[in-house]
Design an enzyme around this catalytic site. Sequence first.
Site, PDB file in Angstrom:
ATOM      1  N   ASP A 281       0.901  -1.366  -0.029  1.00  0.00           N
ATOM      2  CA  ASP A 281      -0.240  -0.511  -0.147  1.00  0.00           C
ATOM      3  C   ASP A 281       0.475   1.244  -0.172  1.00  0.00           C
ATOM      4  O   ASP A 281       2.007   0.712  -0.069  1.00  0.00           O
ATOM      5  CB  ASP A 281      -0.968  -0.061   0.894  1.00  0.00           C
TER       6      ASP A 281
HETATM    7  C1  BGC Z   1      -4.557   3.345  -0.284  1.00  0.00           C
HETATM    8  C2  BGC Z   1      -5.038   2.665  -0.738  1.00  0.00           C
HETATM    9  C3  BGC Z   1      -5.156   3.173  -1.935  1.00  0.00           C
HETATM   10  C4  BGC Z   1      -3.366   3.622  -2.603  1.00  0.00           C
HETATM   11  C5  BGC Z   1      -3.327   4.416  -3.249  1.00  0.00           C
HETATM   12  C6  BGC Z   1      -3.711   4.265  -0.109  1.00  0.00           C
HETATM   13  O1  BGC Z   1      -4.137   4.977   0.695  1.00  0.00           O
HETATM   14  O2  BGC Z   1      -4.791   2.389   1.601  1.00  0.00           O
HETATM   15  O3  BGC Z   1      -6.391   1.733  -0.720  1.00  0.00           O
HETATM   16  O4  BGC Z   1      -5.094   1.809  -3.463  1.00  0.00           O
HETATM   17  O5  BGC Z   1      -3.822   4.286  -1.163  1.00  0.00           O
HETATM   18  O6  BGC Z   1      -3.902   5.112  -4.037  1.00  0.00           O
END
Ligand code: BGC
Length: 751
Positions: A281
């Site tokens: 993530d």
């Molecule tokens: C979130 C993810 C997301 C990623 C990319 C993160 O903060 O938890 O779900 O896909 O950012 O934007």
Amino acid sequence: MTFKHLFLSAAVACVLCGCSSADRQKRADDKFVENLVSEMTLEEKIGQLNQLSTYYVAEYMRDEIVSGRVGSILNEVNPETINAMQRMAVEESRLGIPLLFARDVIHGFRTIFPIPLGQAATFDPELVELGARVAAEEATSCGIRWTFSPMVDVSRDARWGRIAESSGEDVLLNARMGAATVRGYQGDMRRDNPTVMAACVKHYAGYGASEGGRDYNTTSIPARQLRNVYLPPFKAAVDAGAMTLMTSFNDIDGIPATGNRHLLTDILREEWDFEGVVVTDWNSAAEMIAHGYVVDKKDAAEKALNAGVDMDMSSRAFVDHLAELLDEGRVSMSRIDDAVRNVLRLKLELGLFDNPYADTALVNATVYDPEHLAAAEKCAGESAILLKNENALLPLNAKKCRRLLVTGPMADAPWEQLGTWTFDGEESHTVTPLDALREKFGKDVEIIYRPVLEVSRSRATRAQLDALTSVARGCDAVAVFVGEEAILSGEAHCLADISLRGSQSDQIKAARRSGKPVVTVVMTGRPMTIAVEADNSDALLYVFHPGTMGGPAIADILFGEVVPSGKLPVSLPAMVGQMPLYYSRNMTGRPASGTETLVDGIAPKAGQTSLGCTSYYLDAGFGPLFPFGYGLSYTTFEYGVPETDRQSYGKGDVITATVELKNTGSCKGVEVAQLYVRDLVGSVIRPVRELKDFKRVELAAGESRTLRFSLPVSELAFCGADMCHKVEAGEFQLWISGDSASGEPVRFTIE
Ligand code: BGC
């Protein structure tokens, strides 16, 4: 010879050897990937494992792209810029490896569908699949070939903002909707189809169990519960062919998911044979420093790669430290090569080596296509849940309801109704309930609009509320649109108080004081505590943020053009203190009977044990305000007692369960029939009910039908006392009902 030529010659070799076309394809791919890997420098390999955000403008990134130090870019949506960056990679980098562009396309790209929690309320996986297909067609027209969706985190705490992005509290519902979403994004998976968008199932794993419903928090998930509750939706999405998977921010029992080898390698790769790409993530590799799990970014890169991560999203831990770690023998060349192979195979399967560019001419013809809008409207209509309808107030009759007062902060809030995660949705294209009521019914019905509150958090004076009451007196009915803005749910947007904010509750009371019938429409990103508001309303429609076409869908429901069929994908609590709240709980040794004494009924100086010592809250009681699976229609349905074709089954059998369902009302309607089971005695306690299947059934007024469900006994398997996944012999109950709290069970035995 270029890499394209190598690829073709491998394919030709396979044709000559006479193997199946899938085998041939695989061999050709492997050969192509191996050849490419053998040509790559260490820096180019590590570059493929690096994902950066376009927040660094394109020109600044030129150097990174041309030198092959980046493999994927997220957050760029301008097709011209995407193509310009792609040209740098394909035409100017040494090996010409294409970039993969990614974006959070969560419930639509431009045409926004209901938030995933609303989509789950449809209990209609085919429609959810269609929604994902629409999103893929729109996003890929701009060159986005990878989305970070579906989120299949089982979510049982309404305080957690990300419940909005889930399919709710149930294991099966998350699994079915997750798999449908994957199928929708990835479509036919043909490499010459530029609308195939790789899905990314997230957040692996256990994120929904964040303690106290506070985002990013630690979790406490016993190993068996992980297997029985949190992992099955991921397995279902992987089995549906998800090309990628994202690690989660949380730790489980002290080990952050991004550094968790047991999750990422033992289970994902070895047990489930996942062959796709694992991405962290956002910055979650580096965040292991803040967790106190690694000392620095270099340590983070080592732990993440060795655990099984292939690509590092945005933290630069891999690009900055893997070479050094390799030198020191802390990571191996073979692990780096495996990760690179996974990334290259993904790009190959998406057809990027053959067709790296977006066809910019497609964009305008694709976004907001009328068919996309129609699908979004259908989905919003199916997602609306009718919770109360006293004296059959709804549907309103345009011949009798000549003046309708529309009030509340969500009646005309085009941005807010789109919900969380709408990076690319546009309020200018959104149709609000007010717009739609005026446009569709304004000829027959005078629509009077008095918002009173600007946003859900606004406060009204007594004078403003009194004025509302007096306008309402001159109308035939009042529709109050309350809820919460998009920003109050979603990532990092958790609440400790999930009641309606500002003066919204008073606004409903003010409408009520007029003596006119009150319809309350709640538009939110989560289950809220609305017991008082339900009491003060004659009809109550619950709509999780419904997206671009929410307005027409709601207007049609209010005036009966569409009959509501949505069901709660999550229990609606009576009080926030009941969290976490879910129907599929384990039975306590002292279950509540439902007749317990509550606070107001306790006699002065009542004896210590006089209240019965059962498992309930003195103030909230035991159950939810409305149970999982609940939802009314404009007609009524009656279930018979279910029957099974036999009384006892072997472990390899399939149970056929039937039930008589009758539409006992006066209009056509759709009912979501739900099949639940309970394993009465297990090597570990089994939940009081578990959803095992469901069907949407349309019946004409007065029509009866025998519904037939086929349930393989293998679906009753779980991880028991010995930590093995198997079916245990014994007695079971089975219900087929309209929600998780009603119905008569039938018993059967597994030998
Ligand atoms: C979130 C993810 C997301 C990623 C990319 C993160 O903060 O938890 O779900 O896909 O950012 O934007």
